[in-house]
Design an enzyme around this catalytic site. Structure first.
Site, mmCIF file in Angstrom:
data_model
loop_
_atom_site.group_PDB
_atom_site.id
_atom_site.type_symbol
_atom_site.label_atom_id
_atom_site.label_comp_id
_atom_site.label_asym_id
_atom_site.label_seq_id
_atom_site.Cartn_x
_atom_site.Cartn_y
_atom_site.Cartn_z
ATOM 1 N N ASP A 56 0.810 -1.213 0.000
ATOM 2 C CA ASP A 56 0.000 0.000 0.000
ATOM 3 C C ASP A 56 0.848 1.271 0.000
ATOM 4 O O ASP A 56 2.074 1.216 0.159
ATOM 5 C CB ASP A 56 -0.955 -0.007 1.212
ATOM 6 N N HIS B 61 -7.327 -4.355 10.054
ATOM 7 C CA HIS B 61 -7.022 -4.195 8.630
ATOM 8 C C HIS B 61 -5.734 -4.920 8.243
ATOM 9 O O HIS B 61 -4.836 -5.106 9.063
ATOM 10 C CB HIS B 61 -7.006 -2.712 8.189
ATOM 11 N N ASN C 180 -7.680 -2.226 14.063
ATOM 12 C CA ASN C 180 -9.067 -2.517 13.679
ATOM 13 C C ASN C 180 -9.159 -3.760 12.788
ATOM 14 O O ASN C 180 -10.191 -4.017 12.188
ATOM 15 C CB ASN C 180 -9.693 -1.303 12.965
ATOM 16 N N GLU D 235 -9.560 -1.777 4.912
ATOM 17 C CA GLU D 235 -10.194 -1.379 6.166
ATOM 18 C C GLU D 235 -11.499 -2.178 6.380
ATOM 19 O O GLU D 235 -12.053 -2.721 5.416
ATOM 20 C CB GLU D 235 -10.525 0.121 6.105
HETATM 21 C C1 F6R Z 1 1.256 -1.294 5.974
HETATM 22 C C2 F6R Z 1 0.226 -2.270 6.267
HETATM 23 C C3 F6R Z 1 -0.644 -2.098 7.459
HETATM 24 C C4 F6R Z 1 0.124 -2.322 8.754
HETATM 25 C C5 F6R Z 1 -0.780 -2.104 9.958
HETATM 26 C C6 F6R Z 1 -0.040 -2.277 11.250
HETATM 27 O O1 F6R Z 1 1.915 -1.646 4.777
HETATM 28 O O2 F6R Z 1 0.090 -3.197 5.546
HETATM 29 O O3 F6R Z 1 -1.699 -3.036 7.393
HETATM 30 O O4 F6R Z 1 0.649 -3.615 8.765
HETATM 31 O O5 F6R Z 1 -1.330 -0.824 9.908
HETATM 32 O O6 F6R Z 1 0.840 -1.223 11.415
HETATM 33 P P1 F6R Z 1 1.906 -1.228 12.578
HETATM 34 O O7 F6R Z 1 2.849 -2.325 12.257
HETATM 35 O O8 F6R Z 1 2.570 0.124 12.494
HETATM 36 O O9 F6R Z 1 1.148 -1.457 13.843
#
Ligand code: F6R
Length: 251
Positions: A67, A139, A137, A144
């Site tokens: 992403d 994701h 959440n 999302e």
């Molecule tokens: C980013 C991604 C997101 C993160 C998620 C957790 O490329 O794929 O799904 O893995 O937001 O983020 P952290 O690791 O910062 O808690």
């Protein structure tokens, strides 16, 4: 599904790196799906150190990122392009033409999404290994919580929860981009193997719901229960609820 218990973040990063390093040793031209965020930083540091000691080479590896924020140039220090370069791609012998990232400054975002979908669908047999973290959440990528699973690359309005969670990187909630582009669920589920890394007690309830609750787009990570080869590598804190409710499931 295999759930691998780790004492802490360092052990999670070491075990996750051992899995990805084995993949690269066994198949030097592996196609990897990469995640960003705080969770995989330790994994990438371990991989860089294995590269530095000559244990692994990325010279034939290809990568596809999950992403990117819309509106951030690759030079912005919070863009995922910058992150990847800083923590991994700029520190290894990968051929940069084999790295694939979404461009958050694309004039035509729909076209950018379509191009990425085409690139992903041209990978014969799908990604070899998809690395995933999880948002608070539930994701994965920036898929999302929603009323349906969106299969292909798409533009998404980030939820307030995600904006709040990611404000720790930007210093101020107002500076967090409100939209992002993300790989959809199809290439993730088509990957031959998935490495799902999760740490921290603040994700413990959501991790249990994702792995053992209903499969529902309101918890995007729950779709991973349907994957043929899912390896969860998580620390003691993140596994707190799983350990209470399903102790027999932990390796
Ligand atoms: C980013 C991604 C997101 C993160 C998620 C957790 O490329 O794929 O799904 O893995 O937001 O983020 P952290 O690791 O910062 O808690």
């Amino acid at each position: 599904m295999n759930i691998i218990f780790c004492e802490d973040y360092e052990e999670m990063s070491r075990k996750a790196a051992a899995i990805i390093a084995s993949q690269i040793i066994l198949k030097p031209d592996s196609v990897l799906g990469l995640a960003t965020g705080s969770t995989p930083i330790g994994l990438y540091e371990e991989l860089v150190s294995k590269y530095n000691t000559g244990e692994i080479s990325f010279s034939r590896v290809q990568t596809y990122n999950l992403d990117e924020y819309i509106g951030l140039a690759p030079t912005h220090d919070q863009s995922y392009a910058y992150f990847m370069n800083h923590y991994l791609l700029g520190k290894i012998d990968i051929d940069m033409s084999n790295t694939h990232l979404l461009f958050g400054m694309a004039k035509d975002i729909d076209q950018e999404c379509q191009n990425y979908t085409s690139k992903l669908s041209s990978i014969v047999g799908g990604l070899d290994f998809q690395i995933l973290g999880m948002g608070h959440n539930g994701h994965i990528g920036f898929n999302e919580p929603d009323s349906k699973f969106i299969l292909d690359t798409h533009c998404i309005e980030l939820t307030d929860e995600t904006i709040q969670a990611n404000s720790r990187f930007f210093g101020d909630t107002d500076l967090v981009p409100k939209r992002a582009i993300t790989m959809g669920i199809r290439p993730i589920m088509n990957a031959k193997q998935i490495l799902f890394i999760v740490n921290g007690s603040d994700k413990a309830e959501m991790l249990e719901r994702a792995l053992f609750g209903d499969v529902t787009p309101s918890v995007p990570a729950s779709i991973l229960q349907m994957h043929r080869s899912l390896t969860v590598v998580a620390d003691r804190e993140a596994l707190r609820v799983v350990e209470q409710l399903h102790p027999e499931q932990i390796y």
